[in-house]
Motif scaffolding. Structure first.
Motif, PDB file in Angstrom:
ATOM      1  N   ASP A  63      -0.168 -13.858 -46.847  1.00 54.67           N
ATOM      2  CA  ASP A  63      -1.082 -13.690 -47.978  1.00 54.67           C
ATOM      3  C   ASP A  63      -0.358 -13.836 -49.305  1.00 54.67           C
ATOM      4  O   ASP A  63      -0.868 -14.453 -50.243  1.00 54.67           O
ATOM      5  N   ARG A  64       0.851 -13.259 -49.382  1.00 55.41           N
ATOM      6  CA  ARG A  64       1.648 -13.389 -50.609  1.00 55.41           C
ATOM      7  C   ARG A  64       2.011 -14.849 -50.862  1.00 55.41           C
ATOM      8  O   ARG A  64       1.940 -15.332 -51.989  1.00 55.41           O
ATOM      9  N   LEU A  65       2.404 -15.547 -49.797  1.00 62.34           N
ATOM     10  CA  LEU A  65       2.781 -16.948 -49.949  1.00 62.34           C
ATOM     11  C   LEU A  65       1.589 -17.785 -50.397  1.00 62.34           C
ATOM     12  O   LEU A  65       1.690 -18.562 -51.343  1.00 62.34           O
ATOM     13  N   ARG A  66       0.460 -17.644 -49.745  1.00 63.46           N
ATOM     14  CA  ARG A  66      -0.738 -18.414 -50.113  1.00 63.46           C
ATOM     15  C   ARG A  66      -1.112 -18.140 -51.575  1.00 63.46           C
ATOM     16  O   ARG A  66      -1.377 -19.065 -52.340  1.00 63.46           O
ATOM     17  N   ALA A  67      -1.131 -16.888 -51.966  1.00 65.57           N
ATOM     18  CA  ALA A  67      -1.495 -16.533 -53.346  1.00 65.57           C
ATOM     19  C   ALA A  67      -0.471 -17.098 -54.335  1.00 65.57           C
ATOM     20  O   ALA A  67      -0.843 -17.610 -55.399  1.00 65.57           O
ATOM     21  N   GLY A  68       0.816 -17.029 -53.982  1.00 65.69           N
ATOM     22  CA  GLY A  68       1.860 -17.572 -54.855  1.00 65.69           C
ATOM     23  C   GLY A  68       1.766 -19.081 -54.990  1.00 65.69           C
ATOM     24  O   GLY A  68       1.935 -19.632 -56.079  1.00 65.69           O
ATOM     25  N   LEU A  69       1.479 -19.760 -53.883  1.00 71.75           N
ATOM     26  CA  LEU A  69       1.321 -21.215 -53.935  1.00 71.75           C
ATOM     27  C   LEU A  69       0.110 -21.602 -54.776  1.00 71.75           C
ATOM     28  O   LEU A  69       0.165 -22.551 -55.571  1.00 71.75           O
ATOM     29  N   LEU A  70      -0.972 -20.872 -54.605  1.00 68.51           N
ATOM     30  CA  LEU A  70      -2.172 -21.146 -55.399  1.00 68.51           C
ATOM     31  C   LEU A  70      -1.876 -20.916 -56.883  1.00 68.51           C
ATOM     32  O   LEU A  70      -2.282 -21.709 -57.735  1.00 68.51           O
ATOM     33  N   ALA A  71      -1.119 -19.882 -57.194  1.00 70.30           N
ATOM     34  CA  ALA A  71      -0.737 -19.613 -58.587  1.00 70.30           C
ATOM     35  C   ALA A  71       0.166 -20.728 -59.120  1.00 70.30           C
ATOM     36  O   ALA A  71       0.031 -21.146 -60.271  1.00 70.30           O
ATOM     37  N   PHE A  72       1.065 -21.224 -58.282  1.00 67.03           N
ATOM     38  CA  PHE A  72       1.963 -22.309 -58.674  1.00 67.03           C
ATOM     39  C   PHE A  72       1.151 -23.560 -59.018  1.00 67.03           C
ATOM     40  O   PHE A  72       1.351 -24.174 -60.075  1.00 67.03           O
TER      41      PHE A  72
ATOM     42  N   LYS B  96      -7.348 -28.401 -54.563  1.00 64.74           N
ATOM     43  CA  LYS B  96      -6.149 -27.564 -54.647  1.00 64.74           C
ATOM     44  C   LYS B  96      -5.913 -26.825 -53.328  1.00 64.74           C
ATOM     45  O   LYS B  96      -4.777 -26.726 -52.865  1.00 64.74           O
ATOM     46  N   ASP B  97      -6.978 -26.331 -52.728  1.00 62.27           N
ATOM     47  CA  ASP B  97      -6.833 -25.608 -51.465  1.00 62.27           C
ATOM     48  C   ASP B  97      -6.249 -26.496 -50.363  1.00 62.27           C
ATOM     49  O   ASP B  97      -5.544 -26.004 -49.486  1.00 62.27           O
ATOM     50  N   GLN B  98      -6.538 -27.783 -50.403  1.00 60.69           N
ATOM     51  CA  GLN B  98      -5.979 -28.707 -49.415  1.00 60.69           C
ATOM     52  C   GLN B  98      -4.458 -28.781 -49.569  1.00 60.69           C
ATOM     53  O   GLN B  98      -3.734 -28.768 -48.570  1.00 60.69           O
ATOM     54  N   ALA B  99      -3.982 -28.833 -50.796  1.00 62.53           N
ATOM     55  CA  ALA B  99      -2.536 -28.859 -51.035  1.00 62.53           C
ATOM     56  C   ALA B  99      -1.896 -27.556 -50.545  1.00 62.53           C
ATOM     57  O   ALA B  99      -0.824 -27.576 -49.913  1.00 62.53           O
ATOM     58  N   VAL B 100      -2.540 -26.439 -50.825  1.00 63.24           N
ATOM     59  CA  VAL B 100      -2.020 -25.151 -50.356  1.00 63.24           C
ATOM     60  C   VAL B 100      -2.012 -25.117 -48.828  1.00 63.24           C
ATOM     61  O   VAL B 100      -1.039 -24.652 -48.214  1.00 63.24           O
ATOM     62  N   ASP B 101      -3.064 -25.642 -48.204  1.00 58.78           N
ATOM     63  CA  ASP B 101      -3.123 -25.666 -46.740  1.00 58.78           C
ATOM     64  C   ASP B 101      -1.983 -26.486 -46.137  1.00 58.78           C
ATOM     65  O   ASP B 101      -1.421 -26.121 -45.103  1.00 58.78           O
ATOM     66  N   ILE B 102      -1.639 -27.605 -46.777  1.00 59.81           N
ATOM     67  CA  ILE B 102      -0.517 -28.421 -46.297  1.00 59.81           C
ATOM     68  C   ILE B 102       0.767 -27.593 -46.309  1.00 59.81           C
ATOM     69  O   ILE B 102       1.519 -27.565 -45.328  1.00 59.81           O
ATOM     70  N   LEU B 103       1.016 -26.919 -47.423  1.00 64.54           N
ATOM     71  CA  LEU B 103       2.225 -26.099 -47.529  1.00 64.54           C
ATOM     72  C   LEU B 103       2.196 -24.922 -46.549  1.00 64.54           C
ATOM     73  O   LEU B 103       3.225 -24.580 -45.951  1.00 64.54           O
TER      74      LEU B 103
END
Length: 170
Positions: A71-80, A152-159
């Motif tokens: 959850d922290r990673l997903r939120a951090g990536l979305l913030a990035f 944006k969510d697609q990019a986060v999903d890839i990561l």
């Protein structure tokens, strides 16, 4: 002043951007820029520091430190990605600085990258993977900004799928 400087540095690069055009874009005099920042290098350094602090702050505040790692990673990536989306000039300057090895700010940018990879290392508990993941993230963010038709969510999903491969492998 910093916003005007960032826009000019992102559009034209450090050397091509002039203090005169930055002052004009900021609606102030050129001597005022020198009064505040001392030099073009001082203005550039202030802009890079401000952008880096905003990026780190956004990522840190994206999720509670007690939240699960995923959850922290997903939120951090979305913030990035959100930072890069809303602060394109800041992202362009930070990304360019992160890849410039001989620039006077290279040491500072290496410190920023170390802070980011340190945050990732706390998630993955693997310094090498954290560095690789940071590089993949930077590359994907640049690609995504050039391809806004992808959500944006697609990019986060890839990561997140890359991260998941690490968690399931080890």
């Amino acid at each position: 002043m910093l916003r005007a400087a960032g826009d000019r540095f992102a559009a034209r690069g450090f050397h091509a951007a002039s203090m005169e055009e930055i002052a004009q874009a900021a609606g102030i005099s050129k001597p005022m820029l020198y009064n505040y920042f001392g030099s073009k290098e001082g203005l550039y350094a202030a802009y890079v520091r401000s952008s880096a602090q905003a990026l780190i702050r956004g990522m840190r505040e994206a999720a509670s430190p007690s939240a699960p790692a995923q959850d922290r990673l997903r939120a951090g990536l979305l913030a990035f990605l959100t930072y890069a989306e809303h602060h394109r000039a800041g992202w362009a300057v930070l990304h360019n600085e992160a890849t410039a090895q001989s620039d006077p700010l290279a040491t500072e940018m290496m410190a920023l990258r170390e802070r980011l990879t340190g945050m990732l290392n706390r998630v993955f508990n693997d310094d090498g993977f954290a560095h690789a993941f940071a590089g993949a993230t930077e590359s994907l963010v640049s690609w995504w900004l050039a391809h806004p038709e992808h959500p944006k969510d697609q990019a986060v999903d890839i990561l997140m799928s890359i991260a998941q491969s690490r968690w399931t492998a080890g």
